[in-house]
Design an enzyme around this catalytic site. Structure first.
Site, PDB file in Angstrom:
ATOM      1  N   ASP A  25       0.873  -1.179   0.000  1.00  0.00           N
ATOM      2  CA  ASP A  25       0.000   0.000   0.000  1.00  0.00           C
ATOM      3  C   ASP A  25       0.902   1.217   0.000  1.00  0.00           C
ATOM      4  OD1 ASP A  25      -1.798   2.036   0.379  1.00  0.00           O
ATOM      5  OD2 ASP A  25      -2.468   1.388   2.364  1.00  0.00           O
ATOM      6  N   LYS A  87       2.618  11.238  -3.253  1.00  0.00           N
ATOM      7  CA  LYS A  87       1.612  10.537  -4.056  1.00  0.00           C
ATOM      8  C   LYS A  87       0.685  11.514  -4.774  1.00  0.00           C
ATOM      9  CE  LYS A  87      -1.834   6.821  -3.469  1.00  0.00           C
ATOM     10  NZ  LYS A  87      -2.351   5.840  -2.502  1.00  0.00           N
ATOM     11  N   GLU A 183      -7.356   0.364  -4.585  1.00  0.00           N
ATOM     12  CA  GLU A 183      -7.341   0.286  -3.119  1.00  0.00           C
ATOM     13  C   GLU A 183      -8.677  -0.182  -2.526  1.00  0.00           C
ATOM     14  OE1 GLU A 183      -5.961   4.156  -2.073  1.00  0.00           O
ATOM     15  OE2 GLU A 183      -3.906   3.767  -2.749  1.00  0.00           O
ATOM     16  N   ASP A 205     -13.061   5.023   1.061  1.00  0.00           N
ATOM     17  CA  ASP A 205     -11.617   5.069   1.272  1.00  0.00           C
ATOM     18  C   ASP A 205     -11.126   6.521   1.250  1.00  0.00           C
ATOM     19  OD1 ASP A 205      -8.887   4.852   1.265  1.00  0.00           O
ATOM     20  OD2 ASP A 205      -8.744   3.488  -0.423  1.00  0.00           O
TER      21      ASP A 205
END
Length: 618
Positions: A25, A87, A183, A205
């Site tokens: 992850d 990210k 994800e 999420d």
């Protein structure tokens, strides 16, 4: 009498060797690596027993690179060279990231920005690769061997450029990517397999930098994504930024320095986390000009300040339900993923929308990595492919530019992947012998409102009247969500094709060069990391003792103080050298020299805490 190995029919007589594969992850705030051991998925820990690796990279002097907690300690005093939340920059240009409060200097390269650091201009791909290298090293040390591959998770709403950037970062880190996995889907795998659940679930999420929602159908081992939606530029960082702006407003600050900016963003994040379990907290900081910030923040105020951000997450949720042709009443359960879902007012908003309490029995920080590990275990061949089936979807429509600047969608959003679809087009002018093909991604009708992915040309079309030629264009999306496009003129068979690899400043030869550089300097990099970590630990110890001696130096004699300061001077001197082992030995010596002082400080603190109290009250 000889012993014979007897195998099951159809299997080799040699015992099956467990292949080492991991799920990663790669998060905005924290990253994790997990693997399936003895039939159970678990997150792998570092030498300190911690599974979370802060997604922070510090580029120090003399080529040192720190990753994780050691890098995190440098973000306030050297913010320009300490990269956090990288990210959010993957596959993005300056125009994409908006007005984020950051201390970085950007270079607006075509397709993807770069960051100016002490170690040179760095692509977000290179920064992410440094995080992935650390996770790879942890995994191989923990599992005791070389990895055959990794499943790396990405937000469901990552577009082709962001997915390709993630894959390139993994290649640069020396990882074989078995699959890029959305994800929310990874979370559903972990939750569904762990609980034996069946029915329709929503995965909400909310991570550090991205928000995704997926509607999944779980039935007899089949995981089918019915719809997905989200916002690739919305996450916990935005809650931090809103608090940061509030602090500036309260203090009357206009343009803080880069160092103060990073300090206040850190304090805002700490306040957000404190309010998860407390009704109020204080935000305190001393700025570089000596100004003191000391503000009280209540949970109610925080809720009011960020209510619009919570509401912003609910819009994609409603859209995903509409796309799946479902209502909130049709949902069996809502799975929360991402550290930002720990905020109480986020959980309340989700509960109110669905009329039920969200499912929180799995750690929201770890559930994505655990699901990725399960998928990696299957793809590595450690588990039969028929045990369960994963049907993911493409998050954004793919199409071509047609005359008038319009977009013709070839693969609509929420199509199950892998997939291939074809559509026929024709020429616009008489005698036209070539066609420019412009590949786009997005839901809008105009080219200007969609994201350009690639361009290529089909030449050798026979000269015909307009509309007579038949050009068949085929789109193929693989299991990672990456695209290839081919165009073929049907009467002659002339063909052209392209694998869509967005241009963001890293060509194949750039990646090859970086891989060669990383291999050529592997030993130097390892030594530089070891030295950097030793220096950080030494600096932390020296700072703590400076404060302790200033406040409680009267607890020890002048001779004891002198001995401690001599050890401190020795450690400072060695920290300026390039011998990591010598620094660690000196730090241990200083710990020994100050151990009595530490014990006396503890005794004094206990006495102060017990002063004025009696045994009955205690």
């Amino acid at each position: 009498m000889a012993l014979l190995q007897i195998s099951e029919p159809g299997l080799s007589a040699a015992p099956h060797q467990h292949r080492l594969a991991v799920g990663i992850d790669l998060g905005t705030t924290n990253s994790l690596v997990a693997s399936v051991k003895s039939g159970s998925a678990s997150c792998l820990r570092d030498e300190d027993g911690k599974s979370l690796l802060p997604s922070v990279v510090h580029y120090g002097r003399d080529g040192e690179i720190l990753v994780g907690r050691s890098a995190q300690t440098r973000q306030n005093d050297d913010p320009a060279n300490t990269i956090v939340s990288v990210k959010r920059f993957m596959g993005r240009g300056l125009v994409d990231i908006g007005e984020l409060a950051t201390p970085y200097r950007f270079v607006d390269e075509p397709g993807m920005l770069k960051l100016v650091t002490r170690a040179g201009v760095k692509s977000p791909v290179e920064v992410s690769a440094d995080i992935l290298k650390t996770l790879k090293t942890r995994a191989e040390a923990s599992l005791g061997g070389e990895l055959v591959g990794a499943v790396i998770t990405v937000p469901a709403y990552f577009d082709d450029a962001q997915r390709q950037a993630t894959k390139d970062a993994a290649r640069l880190a020396g990882l074989n990517v078995l699959r890029l996995l959305n994800e929310p889907t990874a979370a559903a795998i972990a939750y569904g397999l762990d609980n034996g659940a069946e029915g329709t679930f929503v995965v909400y999420d909310l991570g550090g930098g991205t928000f995704d929602v997926s509607v999944l159908e779980l039935s007899r081992g089949v995981f089918e994504v019915r719809a997905t939606s989200g916002d690739a530029q919305l996450g916990g960082d935005d809650f931090d930024h809103r608090l940061y702006c509030w602090v500036l407003e309260q203090a009357g600050l206009m343009t803080p320095s880069a160092q103060d900016q990073r300090l206040l963003l850190t304090r805002a994040r700490e306040a957000k986390e404190a309010l998860t379990e407390h009704d109020s907290t204080r935000i305190t900081a001393v700025l570089s000009d000596g100004q003191v910030i000391d503000q009280e923040l209540t949970a109610h105020d925080f809720q009011q300040l960020t209510a619009h951000l919570v509401q912003k997450t609910l819009l994609p949720v409603k859209k995903a339900l509409r796309d799946a042709k479902l209502t909130a009443a049709d949902i069996k359960g809502v799975v929360l993923v991402g550290g930002a879902t720990r905020m109480p007012h986020v959980r309340r908003a989700v509960a109110e929308l669905f009329g039920q309490e969200p499912l929180t029995n799995l750690d929201p920080d770890k559930v994505v990595a655990l699901g990725a590990a399960m998928q990696a275990n299957v793809l590595a061949g450690n588990k039969g492919d028929d045990d369960w089936l994963l049907l993911d979807v493409i998050p954004l429509s793919l199409g071509l530019e047609t005359m008038g600047g319009l977009v013709e969608k070839v693969i609509p959003r929420n199509s199950t992947i892998p997939t291939a679809r074809a559509q026929e087009f024709t020429t616009f002018k008489d005698g036209q012998t070539a066609m420019a093909i412009h590949v786009l991604q997005g839901e809008r009708e105009l080219v200007a409102d969609c994201r350009s992915l690639a361009r290529f040309e089909l030449r050798g079309i026979p000269a015909m009247v307009a509309g007579a030629a038949r050009i068949r264009v085929t789109f193929q999306v693989d299991a990672d969500g990456l695209l290839s496009v081919a165009a073929r003129e049907m009467s002659t068979g002339v063909e052209a094709s392209i694998t869509v690899k967005p241009s963001y400043g890293l060509a194949d030869n750039d990646i090859a060069r970086m891989l060669q550089d990383s291999m050529a300097h592997a030993q130097d990099d390892m030594q530089a990391r070891k030295l950097g970590e030793a220096r950080v630990e030494a600096e932390s110890l020296l700072n703590a003792l400076d404060v302790a001696l200033t406040s409680d130096g009267d607890l020890i004699s002048a001779e004891e103080q002198s001995a401690i300061r001599t050890s401190m001077d020795n450690l400072r001197h060695l920290s300026a050298q390039d011998n990591a082992d010598a620094i660690r030995i000196a730090a241990e010596a200083l710990n020994q020299a100050s151990s009595d002082f530490a014990a006396r400080r503890m005794d004094a603190a206990v006495r102060r805490g017990l002063a004025g109290q009696n045994i009955a009250e205690l």
